[in-house]
Design a protein around this motif. Structure first.
Motif, PDB file in Angstrom:
ATOM      1  N   ARG A  38       0.831  -1.189   0.000  1.00 10.99           N
ATOM      2  CA  ARG A  38       0.000   0.000   0.000  1.00 10.99           C
ATOM      3  C   ARG A  38       0.872   1.249   0.000  1.00 10.99           C
ATOM      4  O   ARG A  38       2.006   1.229   0.498  1.00 10.99           O
ATOM      5  CB  ARG A  38      -0.957   0.013   1.187  1.00 10.99           C
ATOM      6  CG  ARG A  38      -0.306   0.156   2.551  1.00 10.99           C
ATOM      7  CD  ARG A  38      -1.364   0.014   3.644  1.00 10.99           C
ATOM      8  NE  ARG A  38      -0.810   0.152   4.987  1.00 10.99           N
ATOM      9  CZ  ARG A  38      -1.494  -0.073   6.098  1.00 10.99           C
ATOM     10  NH1 ARG A  38      -2.781  -0.450   6.028  1.00 10.99           N
ATOM     11  NH2 ARG A  38      -0.931   0.083   7.281  1.00 10.99           N
ATOM     12  N   GLN A  39       0.291   2.291  -0.561  1.00 12.17           N
ATOM     13  CA  GLN A  39       1.006   3.555  -0.650  1.00 12.17           C
ATOM     14  C   GLN A  39       0.042   4.690  -0.350  1.00 12.17           C
ATOM     15  O   GLN A  39      -0.932   4.893  -1.091  1.00 12.17           O
ATOM     16  CB  GLN A  39       1.643   3.734  -2.033  1.00 12.17           C
ATOM     17  CG  GLN A  39       2.533   4.946  -2.151  1.00 12.17           C
ATOM     18  CD  GLN A  39       3.341   4.931  -3.433  1.00 12.17           C
ATOM     19  OE1 GLN A  39       3.011   4.257  -4.401  1.00 12.17           O
ATOM     20  NE2 GLN A  39       4.441   5.681  -3.440  1.00 12.17           N
ATOM     21  N   ALA A  40       0.319   5.409   0.716  1.00 14.76           N
ATOM     22  CA  ALA A  40      -0.461   6.588   1.074  1.00 14.76           C
ATOM     23  C   ALA A  40       0.173   7.806   0.407  1.00 14.76           C
ATOM     24  O   ALA A  40       1.362   7.782   0.060  1.00 14.76           O
ATOM     25  CB  ALA A  40      -0.496   6.753   2.582  1.00 14.76           C
ATOM     26  N   PRO A  41      -0.594   8.872   0.228  1.00 14.07           N
ATOM     27  CA  PRO A  41      -0.055  10.075  -0.416  1.00 14.07           C
ATOM     28  C   PRO A  41       1.194  10.585   0.291  1.00 14.07           C
ATOM     29  O   PRO A  41       1.216  10.731   1.517  1.00 14.07           O
ATOM     30  CB  PRO A  41      -1.204  11.073  -0.298  1.00 14.07           C
ATOM     31  CG  PRO A  41      -2.424  10.232  -0.235  1.00 14.07           C
ATOM     32  CD  PRO A  41      -2.021   9.010   0.538  1.00 14.07           C
ATOM     33  N   GLY A  42       2.243  10.818  -0.492  1.00 13.73           N
ATOM     34  CA  GLY A  42       3.475  11.352   0.060  1.00 13.73           C
ATOM     35  C   GLY A  42       4.343  10.351   0.785  1.00 13.73           C
ATOM     36  O   GLY A  42       5.364  10.722   1.374  1.00 13.73           O
ATOM     37  N   LYS A  86      -8.858   1.213  10.036  1.00  9.01           N
ATOM     38  CA  LYS A  86      -8.567   2.486  10.686  1.00  9.01           C
ATOM     39  C   LYS A  86      -8.296   3.548   9.623  1.00  9.01           C
ATOM     40  O   LYS A  86      -7.890   3.215   8.504  1.00  9.01           O
ATOM     41  CB  LYS A  86      -7.319   2.341  11.574  1.00  9.01           C
ATOM     42  CG  LYS A  86      -7.414   1.245  12.612  1.00  9.01           C
ATOM     43  CD  LYS A  86      -6.080   1.110  13.352  1.00  9.01           C
ATOM     44  CE  LYS A  86      -6.150   0.002  14.396  1.00  9.01           C
ATOM     45  NZ  LYS A  86      -4.854  -0.134  15.126  1.00  9.01           N
ATOM     46  N   PRO A  87      -8.476   4.807   9.952  1.00  9.90           N
ATOM     47  CA  PRO A  87      -8.184   5.866   8.969  1.00  9.90           C
ATOM     48  C   PRO A  87      -6.751   5.786   8.434  1.00  9.90           C
ATOM     49  O   PRO A  87      -6.515   6.094   7.261  1.00  9.90           O
ATOM     50  CB  PRO A  87      -8.416   7.152   9.770  1.00  9.90           C
ATOM     51  CG  PRO A  87      -9.458   6.778  10.770  1.00  9.90           C
ATOM     52  CD  PRO A  87      -9.130   5.361  11.157  1.00  9.90           C
ATOM     53  N   GLU A  88      -5.825   5.340   9.256  1.00  4.04           N
ATOM     54  CA  GLU A  88      -4.439   5.231   8.793  1.00  4.04           C
ATOM     55  C   GLU A  88      -4.219   4.095   7.806  1.00  4.04           C
ATOM     56  O   GLU A  88      -3.127   3.951   7.248  1.00  4.04           O
ATOM     57  CB  GLU A  88      -3.476   5.090   9.977  1.00  4.04           C
ATOM     58  CG  GLU A  88      -3.848   4.006  10.959  1.00  4.04           C
ATOM     59  CD  GLU A  88      -4.620   4.553  12.156  1.00  4.04           C
ATOM     60  OE1 GLU A  88      -5.532   5.381  11.959  1.00  4.04           O
ATOM     61  OE2 GLU A  88      -4.318   4.120  13.292  1.00  4.04           O
ATOM     62  N   ASP A  89      -5.225   3.279   7.570  1.00  2.00           N
ATOM     63  CA  ASP A  89      -5.146   2.254   6.533  1.00  2.00           C
ATOM     64  C   ASP A  89      -5.465   2.824   5.151  1.00  2.00           C
ATOM     65  O   ASP A  89      -5.328   2.116   4.142  1.00  2.00           O
ATOM     66  CB  ASP A  89      -6.121   1.112   6.829  1.00  2.00           C
ATOM     67  CG  ASP A  89      -5.756   0.336   8.081  1.00  2.00           C
ATOM     68  OD1 ASP A  89      -6.678  -0.008   8.853  1.00  2.00           O
ATOM     69  OD2 ASP A  89      -4.558   0.066   8.289  1.00  2.00           O
ATOM     70  N   THR A  90      -5.885   4.065   5.112  1.00  2.00           N
ATOM     71  CA  THR A  90      -6.211   4.700   3.832  1.00  2.00           C
ATOM     72  C   THR A  90      -4.984   4.765   2.939  1.00  2.00           C
ATOM     73  O   THR A  90      -3.930   5.266   3.337  1.00  2.00           O
ATOM     74  CB  THR A  90      -6.765   6.115   4.071  1.00  2.00           C
ATOM     75  OG1 THR A  90      -8.000   6.022   4.780  1.00  2.00           O
ATOM     76  CG2 THR A  90      -6.983   6.841   2.753  1.00  2.00           C
ATOM     77  N   ALA A  91      -5.116   4.230   1.731  1.00  2.00           N
ATOM     78  CA  ALA A  91      -3.997   4.166   0.796  1.00  2.00           C
ATOM     79  C   ALA A  91      -4.477   3.530  -0.506  1.00  2.00           C
ATOM     80  O   ALA A  91      -5.603   3.021  -0.580  1.00  2.00           O
ATOM     81  CB  ALA A  91      -2.852   3.338   1.370  1.00  2.00           C
ATOM     82  N   VAL A  92      -3.611   3.569  -1.500  1.00  2.00           N
ATOM     83  CA  VAL A  92      -3.821   2.755  -2.689  1.00  2.00           C
ATOM     84  C   VAL A  92      -3.146   1.417  -2.427  1.00  2.00           C
ATOM     85  O   VAL A  92      -1.966   1.372  -2.056  1.00  2.00           O
ATOM     86  CB  VAL A  92      -3.236   3.413  -3.947  1.00  2.00           C
ATOM     87  CG1 VAL A  92      -3.433   2.498  -5.153  1.00  2.00           C
ATOM     88  CG2 VAL A  92      -3.894   4.768  -4.195  1.00  2.00           C
ATOM     89  N   TYR A  93      -3.884   0.353  -2.617  1.00  2.00           N
ATOM     90  CA  TYR A  93      -3.379  -0.996  -2.369  1.00  2.00           C
ATOM     91  C   TYR A  93      -3.027  -1.656  -3.696  1.00  2.00           C
ATOM     92  O   TYR A  93      -3.837  -1.649  -4.636  1.00  2.00           O
ATOM     93  CB  TYR A  93      -4.424  -1.816  -1.620  1.00  2.00           C
ATOM     94  CG  TYR A  93      -4.508  -1.450  -0.152  1.00  2.00           C
ATOM     95  CD1 TYR A  93      -5.024  -0.230   0.249  1.00  2.00           C
ATOM     96  CD2 TYR A  93      -4.043  -2.322   0.825  1.00  2.00           C
ATOM     97  CE1 TYR A  93      -5.081   0.121   1.587  1.00  2.00           C
ATOM     98  CE2 TYR A  93      -4.103  -1.983   2.171  1.00  2.00           C
ATOM     99  CZ  TYR A  93      -4.615  -0.756   2.537  1.00  2.00           C
ATOM    100  OH  TYR A  93      -4.673  -0.418   3.867  1.00  2.00           O
TER     101      TYR A  93
END
Length: 120
Positions: A38-42, A86-93
């Motif tokens: 997964r990759q979150a913005p930045g 969780k909100p911190e799981d937000t990302a492109v998978y």
């Protein structure tokens, strides 16, 4: 050529669940390892979970006990069941597979990515 098609991403509230799928097709002779990143913005792309052809599994510490990776060898498909999001799981998978093609060539294939957004 190996192609991966991912599905199952979306928007979910914190505490909810999603199930990601990754179907592989093409010139596949064997799949040694299937993984989810997964990759979150930045941020950099990080490993979330991986499963070997022999069934060995490893998870990122941040998802242990919440996420479950599995694979269907007959269908060349990997799954990622994500619970207690969780909100911190937000990302492109992204799905990733390592193996050998029908021409005995090693491949390292990536899916197009699927967005997972967890609202608080």
């Amino acid at each position: 050529q190996v192609r991966l098609v991912e599905s199952g991403g979306g928007l979910v509230q914190a505490g909810g669940s999603l199930r990601l799928s990754c179907a592989a097709s093409g010139s596949i002779f064997s799949i040694n390892r299937m993984g989810w990143y997964r990759q979150a913005p930045g941020k950099q792309r990080d490993l979330v979970a991986a499963i070997s052809s022999g069934g060995s599994i490893n998870y990122a510490d941040s998802v242990k006990g919440r996420f479950t990776i599995s694979r269907d060898n007959a269908e060349n498909t990997a799954y990622l069941q994500m619970n207690s999001l969780k909100p911190e799981d937000t990302a492109v998978y992204y799905c990733n597979i390592l193996g050998y093609s029908s021409l005995a060539r090693a491949y390292d294939a990536w899916g197009q990515g699927t967005q997972v957004t967890v609202s608080s």
